[in-house]
Design an enzyme around this catalytic site. Structure first.
Site, mmCIF file in Angstrom:
data_model
loop_
_atom_site.group_PDB
_atom_site.id
_atom_site.type_symbol
_atom_site.label_atom_id
_atom_site.label_comp_id
_atom_site.label_asym_id
_atom_site.label_seq_id
_atom_site.Cartn_x
_atom_site.Cartn_y
_atom_site.Cartn_z
ATOM 1 N N GLY B 206 8.915 3.843 32.436
ATOM 2 C CA GLY B 206 8.593 4.684 33.582
ATOM 3 C C GLY B 206 7.125 4.651 33.930
ATOM 4 N N LEU B 232 15.629 -0.269 35.648
ATOM 5 C CA LEU B 232 14.175 -0.358 35.529
ATOM 6 C C LEU B 232 13.743 -0.407 34.063
ATOM 7 C CD1 LEU B 232 11.794 -0.316 37.511
ATOM 8 C CD2 LEU B 232 11.609 2.134 37.059
ATOM 9 N N ASP B 233 12.876 -1.340 33.727
ATOM 10 C CA ASP B 233 12.288 -1.458 32.384
ATOM 11 C C ASP B 233 13.333 -1.725 31.297
ATOM 12 O OD1 ASP B 233 9.862 -0.866 33.608
ATOM 13 O OD2 ASP B 233 9.987 1.257 33.138
ATOM 14 N N GLU B 234 14.502 -2.200 31.694
ATOM 15 C CA GLU B 234 15.573 -2.427 30.721
ATOM 16 C C GLU B 234 15.946 -3.900 30.604
ATOM 17 O OE1 GLU B 234 17.525 -0.279 28.762
ATOM 18 O OE2 GLU B 234 16.013 1.258 29.194
#
Lengths: 289, 289, 289, 289
Positions: B206, B232-234
């Site tokens: 995040g 997101l960010d995964e």
């Protein structure tokens, strides 16, 4: 280090609100009583306007006896409204190590202690299993087994606390101890219980961090040594380190590589703590290494 | 590296269910057509029984022309039910870089490209701000500004995708691009969008990861380069690295130290991707470095 | 860091024979004149019985004006027979960068300077080649070309020294400058010339360290930033770092990977020096980072 | 790793002049006899036009019995004029460890072996001192004391070689053994003796490397594991690593920090060697990790 360990020294750790003249006052206190400063570390958190100090001095020609030092310093500390402690190096910290079945962290600490790396007395090992009794015996450290069941935890912790009190334990090291301590237990040792968690916190808190890391496909694994607080894996961090991994590493490889990291990170954190190099401020640590 | 970059080579990336004889069949395919293998990396995920291969060969005396190679290999790939791609080194990947205001990642990539570190064409820079237009111009890369407002995102992404298609872009690098891409956009470039996140994921996903790290009091900060997926960010992680910090580091210091990490981690991930060294399997990557 | 850069501060670096009361005297000097200490680092070399101090204080309410500070401190320093210097942060160091053809170290320093990482003025670039004039121009730093031939070195150094004197240069950074400075030149800037050598000294001193490393078959390569003395590659070391390599790395790869190391190690050394964090004692440095 | 250690596998290490079709021929040899390749690493030194291969396959359905495998492969190896060896994983290497008085490397290896990290038999410990006999006994490894005097070295080495031969020792690990082996001794174990030197070679070869490092004022110390050749500290390097130090570190601190490095670097080098991951080529190693 070698020569300073033989002479008598005093170490003062102090934290208070920042203001002018703090170093001058404290250094002058030491100087006027005949102390020669060997090490001095100072940190000011400008955001929080908080002052942190570690100072070590030679007691050889100090005009106040070791036993009278705390009382002599107390008025200034009170005037500063400071958190502080002072320790003479000939008064070694007394340490208890908690373990379960994994031997690597316990072996690391006992072996380093045998080499003289820690100025401390390792007084006893406590375990919820019996498997590491021979390793403790090899290094002549008394081993105490406290069987843990869902029903007896509260009672067993009482017995443990009684033993720790009887043995005048200052510091508890959780060397891969696989039990969660109760809040009541943790409260008995504020900033006095050091844990090793096998991940780079805050990632992979909780159980099975290597499996979590393996499944996420990260390219680094880590270990974190921190003080234990009521919130699991949330305490102030003392030391962290990582090792790179690749797609070739199986879960077994992560556990093997992590083992090396855990023992080194915990050993360093113990050294820093036992040399009175760590100050806690909220969720953070100031580490004067 | 230098000499191999001048000669014509082919790189095959392949993944399929593991079985006997895979290396033999593929290596023999190359050999029988006159190819000399320069590099070969193989990995078997024994848990998932999946086979991964990267193989580079000299095309100098290859009996099949570069343009006919994919068609010649296709029958075997079909027989193996494999995911695969083959690339000739004289067919450079075409790259677009997305940025916002921070210049460090863009400068790093453009500068490395100017030194010949990437066998790729950097065709254009896209930004939601205008501040980095001069930097792009300095390296003779066309700069496209797409103003982003809460209301126009969907429409602007359409225009961006049209531009990318027109320019035949293979790979998109998000060099600290501060906009979240829509699922529709991400779907257009599976395993083709590389992002840099300024933390050691999964920690501090995040926004504002340095502030999160500062407030948590960690002793390391990190950077993670990964393929972008809808979550997101995964996405699958390509590269991660960390740097040690201390209590002396302010939030500003974390940002400064992290900047060095971000640009190096992203630059390495780009290099690995552009040399066809990365295979994606579920949430993980196989990186043949 | 950010806020402290705006306020006026003084930094004192001091070294003298160790004795009792040094911290007390100096801290009291600051306190009695109304200074608030922001940072204090102290080191005692117990083998050599030498004392080293760095102290930074806020000048906001200091009773002595910045211009009068050196004269006010001089009597105590004389009494202590100390090496010392004091610098006000609004009096920035003036820096000259020497380069040849490689751009990576110069770009790194100019770029960091453009981000405000150095509290210094980069006044000029000197080179024995003309290739980096455009890079200097891009960052608005005057570029001076001094052609070097076997016959004119002594004369050209005279011209360079005259230019450096005219520009009141405090610090010279050799950013991969491929000329050996004469002893006479080096003597003009004691502990004022910073070099980057592309190996982990003392290994691979002299020329072509990457080739030496490649032929020896080492598994790490390094970079060393040090002060220049008359003995080439023998000066006091400020910073060193390494990167791991493998059998897959060609000589070209070593050069590429080393480039990243050189620029980071040099940039860090410059920062430490420009923040007055480095004291030299014989062949060693004390680095208060 | 865990599951593959239980099944029967063969590992082939091979090196020969590079030419077309090598992987094809060897992989096909394995495939046609029913072997499933588990790991394959290949390296071509393009400068020297030399080919290196490591290949591991499952012997479960192999049509040739383990004992007949070398004879079955020999004709192809002869045809390729290759250096090669093949090992079945159920035929463990037999290891002897040489030590003097320092315990850290010996403890590290014995402890790791007790955890199952090495697929090897540690058959005996040889020492020129008696101090580590209890440690060997603790891990049930026979300990042999060979007193060394200036006059008896040649004779004692004869006795050692006889013992090693009798015990069918494959690999000798010098775990901080403070005696120089004779050329005759070294010749008996080509690429079969692993040493740990306590510096980042080629820096600080010879004796007292930590003192040399301390006096030079370096900012890193290192450790190097290498094969022993007739030229002291000049053999092919397997592994190197370093740790950062500062001006605060005394000579005693270097020794303490170096100890951690030495045991880890030696332990990793042993693992790589015992898993047949290291090929020697002149002064260099190819390490398939």
């Amino acid at each position: 280090m070698d020569s300073s360990e033989q002479r008598l020294t005093a170490t003062l750790l102090l934290s208070c609100a920042d203001r002018r003249g703090l170093v001058s006052r404290i250094a002058t206190f030491v100087f006027e009583r005949g102390g020669n400063i060997l090490e001095l570390n100072e940190h000011v958190d400008s955001g929080e306007r908080q002052f942190f100090l570690r100072i070590v001095w030679d007691m050889a020609d100090f005009s106040i006896g070791p036993d009278d030092l705390p009382a002599a310093f107390a008025p200034m500390a009170k005037d500063l409204d400071a958190d502080w402690k002072v320790r003479l190096n000939h008064r070694k910290q007394r340490v208890a190590i908690f373990v379960s079945n994994a031997d690597h962290c316990l072996l690391e600490i006992l072996w380093r202690h045998s080499l003289g790396e820690y100025n401390a007395d390792i007084c006893l090992v406590i375990s919820n299993h019996e498997s590491l009794a021979p390793l403790s015996a090899r290094y002549n450290v008394p081993f105490h087994h406290f069987d843990m069941t869902p029903g007896n935890k509260s009672q067993q912790e009482e017995h443990e606390l009684a033993l720790l009190k009887r043995e005048k334990i200052d510091t508890i090291v959780l060397a891969r101890y696989m039990q969660v301590l109760s809040s009541r237990f943790v409260d008995s040792y504020p900033a006095g219980i050091i844990n090793i968690h096998h991940s780079f916190l805050p990632a992979f808190a909780g159980s099975n961090p290597y499996r979590q890391a393996f499944e996420r496909g990260v390219k680094i694994i880590g270990a974190t040594s921190h003080y234990v607080t009521k919130d699991l894996d949330e305490g102030p961090i003392i030391q962290q380190d990582i090792v790179h991994i690749t797609h070739r590493d199986t879960l077994g490889d992560l556990i093997r590589k992590g083992r090396d990291l855990e023992r080194l990170v915990l050993a360093r954190a113990c050294r820093l703590h036992l040399e009175d190099r760590v100050l806690v401020h909220g969720r953070k640590t100031i580490v004067f290494d």
